[in-house]
Write a protein that holds these residues in place. Structure first.
Motif, short mmCIF file in Angstrom:
data_model
loop_
_atom_site.label_atom_id
_atom_site.label_comp_id
_atom_site.label_asym_id
_atom_site.label_seq_id
_atom_site.Cartn_x
_atom_site.Cartn_y
_atom_site.Cartn_z
N ARG A 115 0.92 -1.17 -0.06
CA ARG A 115 0.05 -0.14 0.12
C ARG A 115 1.07 1.18 -0.07
N THR A 116 1.90 1.18 0.88
CA THR A 116 2.65 2.41 0.93
C THR A 116 3.61 2.48 -0.40
N CYS A 119 1.32 4.24 -3.01
CA CYS A 119 1.25 5.58 -2.75
C CYS A 119 2.61 6.44 -2.89
#
Length: 244
Positions: A115-116, A119
């Protein structure tokens, strides 16, 4: 994209391997014997599939079906070829930023890192075929669906990815508390790949010997290290800061 699927039964798993299904991991009952079971073990070794021997209670939790001592998880994603991925990123004109995970074992940490990474503009994540966390429902949930957007490659050994990056003009930086300098003193502006280690051991010493640079986070409290997904976020956002 495939839905997450669990298949069970020795013969069924053997046939799935022969059919080139994207099997993420096979769980096998400890102490099981027999010619068919040996055939399964050989098929797993030949295909380089991640596997582990577990108590029968673990298999019973994975499925209510007649598993015969073996349960396999089919990956919900298709994996990318590392050669094709690296070349496509270079040809796109972007400054490559890759993430290498050295046998990270916790699925929730893995999902949070994916997820990071999505992003922060990471171009792809490379993991090792054996010894790492499987991609399952927990991974999908923790990644908030980013697992379907982030290209992921599998290699036989993480050093294969290190050498591939270096031969492609991409510097490899290891995130390790053994480093002599902080991540703020390392340049992430040029093409680079960041390696994060496993939760317990960190980065394999043999991998540390072949990287281009090492960096650490400043730790001001009494606890000696951060959760790997938190540390990974700090490294990736430092790369974003420097590239902004």
């Amino acid at each position: 994209m495939k839905n997450e699927t669990t298949i069970f039964g020795i013969r069924a798993i053997i046939e799935a391997i022969k059919s080139n299904e994207t099997i993420d991991k096979v769980f096998m009952q400890k102490g099981l014997q027999g010619e068919l079971f040996k055939e399964l073990e050989q098929a797993i070794r030949s295909a380089g599939i991640n596997s582990s021997y577990v108590p029968i209670e673990k298999l019973n939790r994975l499925t209510r079906g007649n598993h015969q001592g073996a349960v396999a998880q089919i990956s919900p994603i298709e994996f990318h070829d590392i050669d094709d991925l690296v070349m496509s990123v270079i040809e796109s004109g972007k400054t490559p930023l890759f993430l290498l995970l050295d046998q990270l074992s916790d699925v929730r940490n893995f999902g949070a890192i994916v997820r990071t990474a999505e992003c922060t503009g990471v171009n792809g994540i490379i993991i090792q075929k054996k010894g790492g966390a499987p991609i399952n429902g927990d991974t999908i949930k923790t990644s908030a669906g980013a697992i379907f957007k982030m290209p992921i490659c599998k290699v036989d050994h993480i050093k294969d990815a290190v050498f591939h990056m270096q031969s492609s003009g991409i510097r490899v930086i290891a995130a390790t508390e053994k480093a002599e300098h902080f991540l703020y003193d390392v340049s992430f502006k040029e093409p680079c790949a960041i390696i994060m280690g496993s939760e317990g051991r960190g980065i394999n010493p043999s991998v540390l010997k072949v990287v281009d640079d090492q960096a650490k986070l400043p730790i001001l409290g009494e606890i000696e290290s951060l959760n790997v997904s938190v540390a990974c976020g700090a490294f990736l956002y430092e790369a974003v800061r420097q590239r902004s």
